[in-house]
Write a protein that holds these residues in place. Structure first.
Motif, PDB file in Angstrom:
ATOM      1  N   GLY A   1    -112.752  31.976  -9.764  1.00 55.21           N
ATOM      2  CA  GLY A   1    -113.326  33.318  -9.850  1.00 55.21           C
ATOM      3  C   GLY A   1    -113.258  34.072  -8.535  1.00 55.21           C
ATOM      4  O   GLY A   1    -113.441  33.497  -7.457  1.00 55.21           O
ATOM      5  N   ALA A   2    -112.994  35.374  -8.613  1.00 51.37           N
ATOM      6  CA  ALA A   2    -112.910  36.223  -7.417  1.00 51.37           C
ATOM      7  C   ALA A   2    -114.317  36.561  -6.949  1.00 51.37           C
ATOM      8  O   ALA A   2    -115.094  37.188  -7.669  1.00 51.37           O
ATOM      9  CB  ALA A   2    -112.122  37.491  -7.718  1.00 51.37           C
ATOM     10  N   LYS A   3    -114.657  36.136  -5.729  1.00 50.71           N
ATOM     11  CA  LYS A   3    -115.972  36.384  -5.160  1.00 50.71           C
ATOM     12  C   LYS A   3    -115.811  37.202  -3.876  1.00 50.71           C
ATOM     13  O   LYS A   3    -114.875  36.974  -3.090  1.00 50.71           O
ATOM     14  CB  LYS A   3    -116.689  35.062  -4.846  1.00 50.71           C
TER      15      LYS A   3
ATOM     16  N   ASN B   1    -110.537  34.030  -4.354  1.00 52.53           N
ATOM     17  CA  ASN B   1    -110.523  33.222  -5.583  1.00 52.53           C
ATOM     18  C   ASN B   1    -109.847  31.895  -5.255  1.00 52.53           C
ATOM     19  O   ASN B   1    -108.665  31.840  -4.970  1.00 52.53           O
ATOM     20  CB  ASN B   1    -109.764  33.943  -6.698  1.00 52.53           C
ATOM     21  N   ILE B   2    -110.633  30.809  -5.290  1.00 53.25           N
ATOM     22  CA  ILE B   2    -110.130  29.484  -4.919  1.00 53.25           C
ATOM     23  C   ILE B   2    -109.930  28.652  -6.173  1.00 53.25           C
ATOM     24  O   ILE B   2    -110.865  28.433  -6.944  1.00 53.25           O
ATOM     25  CB  ILE B   2    -111.108  28.770  -3.962  1.00 53.25           C
TER      26      ILE B   2
ATOM     27  N   THR C   1    -101.714  35.885   0.373  1.00 54.57           N
ATOM     28  CA  THR C   1    -101.789  37.136  -0.387  1.00 54.57           C
ATOM     29  C   THR C   1    -101.378  38.317   0.502  1.00 54.57           C
ATOM     30  O   THR C   1    -101.726  38.357   1.690  1.00 54.57           O
ATOM     31  CB  THR C   1    -103.204  37.349  -0.923  1.00 54.57           C
ATOM     32  N   ALA C   2    -100.657  39.264  -0.066  1.00 52.44           N
ATOM     33  CA  ALA C   2    -100.184  40.428   0.697  1.00 52.44           C
ATOM     34  C   ALA C   2    -101.336  41.148   1.369  1.00 52.44           C
ATOM     35  O   ALA C   2    -102.470  41.181   0.862  1.00 52.44           O
ATOM     36  CB  ALA C   2     -99.431  41.383  -0.230  1.00 52.44           C
ATOM     37  N   ALA C   3    -101.039  41.781   2.533  1.00 53.08           N
ATOM     38  CA  ALA C   3    -102.071  42.434   3.337  1.00 53.08           C
ATOM     39  C   ALA C   3    -102.844  43.479   2.553  1.00 53.08           C
ATOM     40  O   ALA C   3    -104.067  43.605   2.676  1.00 53.08           O
ATOM     41  CB  ALA C   3    -101.437  43.052   4.583  1.00 53.08           C
ATOM     42  N   GLY C   4    -102.131  44.280   1.731  1.00 52.85           N
ATOM     43  CA  GLY C   4    -102.785  45.373   1.029  1.00 52.85           C
ATOM     44  C   GLY C   4    -103.435  44.980  -0.274  1.00 52.85           C
ATOM     45  O   GLY C   4    -104.017  45.832  -0.946  1.00 52.85           O
ATOM     46  N   THR C   5    -103.362  43.713  -0.650  1.00 53.41           N
ATOM     47  CA  THR C   5    -103.987  43.245  -1.895  1.00 53.41           C
ATOM     48  C   THR C   5    -105.372  42.697  -1.594  1.00 53.41           C
ATOM     49  O   THR C   5    -105.527  41.757  -0.808  1.00 53.41           O
ATOM     50  CB  THR C   5    -103.133  42.151  -2.563  1.00 53.41           C
ATOM     51  N   ALA C   6    -106.372  43.306  -2.208  1.00 47.72           N
ATOM     52  CA  ALA C   6    -107.756  42.903  -1.913  1.00 47.72           C
ATOM     53  C   ALA C   6    -108.105  41.564  -2.540  1.00 47.72           C
ATOM     54  O   ALA C   6    -108.955  40.837  -2.020  1.00 47.72           O
ATOM     55  CB  ALA C   6    -108.726  43.971  -2.413  1.00 47.72           C
ATOM     56  N   ALA C   7    -107.475  41.227  -3.651  1.00 54.07           N
ATOM     57  CA  ALA C   7    -107.799  39.971  -4.357  1.00 54.07           C
ATOM     58  C   ALA C   7    -107.040  38.815  -3.710  1.00 54.07           C
ATOM     59  O   ALA C   7    -105.901  38.515  -4.079  1.00 54.07           O
ATOM     60  CB  ALA C   7    -107.453  40.098  -5.833  1.00 54.07           C
ATOM     61  N   LYS C   8    -107.654  38.164  -2.758  1.00 59.67           N
ATOM     62  CA  LYS C   8    -107.025  37.052  -2.051  1.00 59.67           C
ATOM     63  C   LYS C   8    -107.179  35.769  -2.884  1.00 59.67           C
ATOM     64  O   LYS C   8    -108.240  35.522  -3.478  1.00 59.67           O
ATOM     65  CB  LYS C   8    -107.678  36.842  -0.679  1.00 59.67           C
TER      66      LYS C   8
ATOM     67  N   TYR D   1    -120.126  29.475   0.356  1.00 59.04           N
ATOM     68  CA  TYR D   1    -120.460  30.216  -0.852  1.00 59.04           C
ATOM     69  C   TYR D   1    -121.975  30.181  -1.053  1.00 59.04           C
ATOM     70  O   TYR D   1    -122.584  29.110  -1.160  1.00 59.04           O
ATOM     71  CB  TYR D   1    -119.763  29.595  -2.062  1.00 59.04           C
ATOM     72  N   ASP D   2    -122.614  31.391  -1.090  1.00 62.97           N
ATOM     73  CA  ASP D   2    -124.081  31.465  -1.170  1.00 62.97           C
ATOM     74  C   ASP D   2    -124.587  31.646  -2.590  1.00 62.97           C
ATOM     75  O   ASP D   2    -125.761  31.935  -2.813  1.00 62.97           O
ATOM     76  CB  ASP D   2    -124.599  32.591  -0.274  1.00 62.97           C
ATOM     77  N   GLY D   3    -123.689  31.512  -3.559  1.00 63.90           N
ATOM     78  CA  GLY D   3    -124.084  31.678  -4.952  1.00 63.90           C
ATOM     79  C   GLY D   3    -123.511  32.936  -5.560  1.00 63.90           C
ATOM     80  O   GLY D   3    -123.441  33.065  -6.786  1.00 63.90           O
ATOM     81  N   SER D   4    -123.097  33.888  -4.706  1.00 66.79           N
ATOM     82  CA  SER D   4    -122.491  35.110  -5.216  1.00 66.79           C
ATOM     83  C   SER D   4    -121.324  35.586  -4.364  1.00 66.79           C
ATOM     84  O   SER D   4    -120.416  36.245  -4.860  1.00 66.79           O
ATOM     85  CB  SER D   4    -123.546  36.221  -5.304  1.00 66.79           C
ATOM     86  N   SER D   5    -121.330  35.268  -3.068  1.00 68.52           N
ATOM     87  CA  SER D   5    -120.287  35.741  -2.158  1.00 68.52           C
ATOM     88  C   SER D   5    -119.880  34.624  -1.213  1.00 68.52           C
ATOM     89  O   SER D   5    -120.624  33.666  -0.982  1.00 68.52           O
ATOM     90  CB  SER D   5    -120.779  36.940  -1.340  1.00 68.52           C
ATOM     91  N   TYR D   6    -118.659  34.749  -0.651  1.00 69.40           N
ATOM     92  CA  TYR D   6    -118.214  33.861   0.420  1.00 69.40           C
ATOM     93  C   TYR D   6    -118.605  34.508   1.751  1.00 69.40           C
ATOM     94  O   TYR D   6    -118.073  35.555   2.133  1.00 69.40           O
ATOM     95  CB  TYR D   6    -116.694  33.659   0.366  1.00 69.40           C
TER      96      TYR D   6
END
Length: 471
Positions: free
Chosen positions: A77-79, A72-73, A34-41, A103-108
Motif C-alpha cells: 500500500g502507498a503510504k 509502497n513496499i 522510481t522516476a524523479a517526477g513520480t510521487a508514488a515511489k 511506519y507509525d500506522g499511517s505514514s512512513y
C-alpha cells in the motif's frame, strides 16, 4: 519465522550473532528507482510485512521532484512519506542518499534529519592568508574577514606552554579518563584485561594499564578458569578488591566460565556484570554438542525407511573409522565398554551376542554394528538376569492339559485337550468296540501364529555415527 524455527537456527549457527540479524531478522533494505517526477515511489523488499513500528532503509537513485511523495513496499500500500510530521517537499530525497523510515500506522516517518537548506551554498574559495600577513585592521573587537586563527603545534607540561603554528596537537596537557582508563591523546587506550587467577581463589586480579577506579568505570575481562569460589572479588590495577555482583547478588561458583568474556561496570561499591549470563555448567550450544556426541553409536528408532545422513542401519554392517572419525574417538575412549565382543569371536559367540559391536581386527580399522534386524529389545540394567547385548533364543510358555480314561471312555478333559467324540466298531467275532478321540490344540490356551513373539511393531532402527570425515 516461528519461535521454534528461531531456536533451531540458533543451534545451527551455534549462537553466532552476525548471522542472526540477516538470517533470522530481515535487514529490510531496498533501492527505489522510481522516476524523479513520480510521487508514488515503490520499493521491493522480500519478506517485508507492513505493521506499526516496521522500519526500512531505502536508497533513492534519483532526487524526487514531486512533492508529497508516497512509499509502497512490496505492494503493501502507498503510504505518505513525512518529515517532522509533514509531507515531504520536492528535493528532500536526494539521489544516491540512503534514508531510514519507520511506519507509525499511517505514514512512513523519516528518521533523523535531512539537509533542507535552499539559501546557502557550500564555500568553494580557498581561505585567505593569515591576518598576520595582511594590513592591520581598524576594529578593536572583530577580526577581519580574511583572518585565520593559527593552530598550536603542541602542548606540554602542566603549565600548558605552546609554540609554533601547525595543524596538530601531540597530547592533552591534563590527562582525562574514558570509562575509567586515563587518556591524554598520546597513545591508544582499551578496557580489556585477562584474569588468570586460580579457580578456587576468590580474590580475582586484572592488570589494565592506566586504569583509575571511579563510579561508572567499565572494563571487559576474560577469565581463564571457571570460578569455583563463591562471592569473588575483582581488583583492577591494585585499585582495591571489590565484590562482583550479578542481578544485585554476589556471584556464585561457576558463574564466571573459563574462556568467556564479561563486561563489568563499577557502581561505586561493586563490579556489576552487564547483561545476562547463562548460569548453568555450560552454554546451550555446549550442552547441545555434548548431547550430540553422547548419541554416537546409540541405536534409535527412525521415522522413515530412508536412511538419514550420518547414520547406518543396525544390521551388522561394517563401518570404517576412516569414514567416521568421531566413532573412532568414542571407541578409543572406551565408549563401547561392556558392549564389545572379541574381534575373533566364533560364529556361535557372535550369534549369542547380536546386540554387541565387534572390531574387525586386533588393531581395528572399524566396527561391525550390532545386528538388530528382526530382534526385540529387552531393557538391561545392573542386576539383570543376562548380560547387556546378549541374545535370547526362541522360546514359548509350557502348554499343558489333562484327560482321563475308564471303562466308559474319555472323561475329565482340560487345558489344551478337547474331547472330539466316540464311535463304535464291530470286531471279527461279532463283538463291538468303542473308540473315543481327543484333540490337542495350543490355540485353546494361548494365541498362536507363525512365530512365538510378544505383541510388537516393525520400526526402522538406525545408529548415529557422528560427523563424517568429509564434513
Amino acid at each position: 519465522m516461528s519461535f521454534p524455527g528461531i531456536i533451531r537456527r540458533l543451534f545451527a549457527n551455534n549462537g553466532a550473532g552476525p548471522l542472526l540479524r540477516g538470517d533470522i531478522l530481515p535487514l529490510n533494505y531496498g533501492t527505489c528507482s522510481t522516476a524523479a517526477g513520480t510521487a508514488a515511489k515503490v520499493v521491493s523488499i522480500p519478506g517485508f510485512a507492513l505493521a506499526t513500528g516496521a522500519e526500512v532503509t531505502v536508497r533513492f537513485t534519483v532526487t524526487n521532484t514531486a512533492s508529497s511523495p508516497t512509499l509502497n513496499i512490496n505492494g503493501t500500500g502507498a503510504k505518505p512519506i513525512q518529515y517532522r510530521n509533514a509531507a515531504i517537499a520536492a528535493g528532500y530525497l536526494a539521489a544516491n542518499r540512503t534514508y531510514r523510515f519507520v511506519y507509525d500506522g499511517s505514514s512512513y516517518e523519516l528518521v533523523g534529519d535531512v539537509d533542507t537548506n535552499t539559501t546557502y551554498t557550500a564555500a568553494t574559495a580557498a581561505p585567505k592568508a593569515p591576518a598576520s600577513s595582511a594590513a592591520v585592521g581598524t576594529s578593536a573587537k572583530y577580526a577581519r574577514e580574511d583572518h585565520v586563527h593559527p593552530v598550536q603545534e603542541s602542548v606540554t607540561g602542566s603549565s600548558g606552554s605552546c609554540s609554533g603554528n601547525s595543524a596538530s596537537a601531540s597530547k592533552l596537557s591534563t590527562k582525562r579518563t574514558i570509562g575509567g582508563v586515563q587518556f591524554d591523546g598520546s597513545a591508544n587506550i582499551h578496557h580489556f584485561g585477562t584474569c588468570s587467577t586460580a579457580a578456587g581463589t576468590a580474590a580475582k586480579t586484572v592488570a589494565l594499564s592506566g586504569f583509575v577506579l571511579a563510579t561508572g568505570a567499565e572494563i571487559t575481562v576474560k577469565f581463564s578458569a571457571t570460578n569455583t569460589a563463591s562471592s569473588p572479588t575483582l581488583n583492577v590495577n591494585n585499585t582495591g578488591a571489590k565484590g562482583i555482583r550479578y542481578l544485585g547478588a554476589a556471584v556464585a561458583a561457576g558463574y564466571l566460565a573459563a574462556g568467556r568474556i564479561y563486561r563489568l561496570l563499577y557502581d561505586g561499591s561493586y563490579w556489576n556484570i552487564v547483561g545476562d549470563i547463562y548460569i548453568h555448567a555450560g552454554s546451550v550450544s555446549e550442552e547441545q554438542e555434548a548431547l550430540r556426541l553422547s548419541m554416537i553409536g546409540v541405536p534409535r528408532y527412525w521415522r522413515s525407511t530412508t536412511l538419514p545422513a550420518h547414520h547406518c542401519w543396525a544390521n551388522g554392517d561394517f563401518v570404517e573409522f576412516a569414514d567416521w572419525p568421531e566413532l573412532k574417538k568414542v571407541y578409543d575412549a572406551g565408549g563401547f565398554k561392556g558392549m564389545l565382543m572379541a574381534w575373533d569371536a566364533d560364529e556361535e559367540t557372535q550369534a549369542a551376542n547380536l546386540g554387541m559391536w565387534r572390531p574387525d581386527a586386533a588393531k581395528p580399522t572399524g566396527l561391525f554394528t550390532p545386528n538388530l534386524s528382526g530382534q526385540f529389545f529387552r531393557n538391561w540394567a545392573p542386576g539383570s538376569e543376562k548380560g547387556a547385548g546378549t541374545w535370547g533364543r526362541d522360546e514359548i510358555r509350557n502348554i499343558t492339559g489333562t484327560f482321563g480314561i475308564d471303562y466308559a471312555g474319555i472323561k475329565g478333559v482340560s487345558g489344551a485337550f478337547s474331547y472330539t467324540g466316540a464311535q463304535s466298531s464291530t470286531t471279527n467275532n461279532n463283538g463291538s468296540n468303542r473308540q473315543d478321540s481327543v484333540r490337542f490344540s495350543a490355540a485353546s490356551v494361548v494365541p498362536t501364529g507363525q512365530e512365538n513373539v510378544p505383541p510388537h511393531v516393525w520400526q526402522p532402527l538406525v545408529i548415529y555415527l557422528g560427523r563424517s570425515a568429509q564434513v
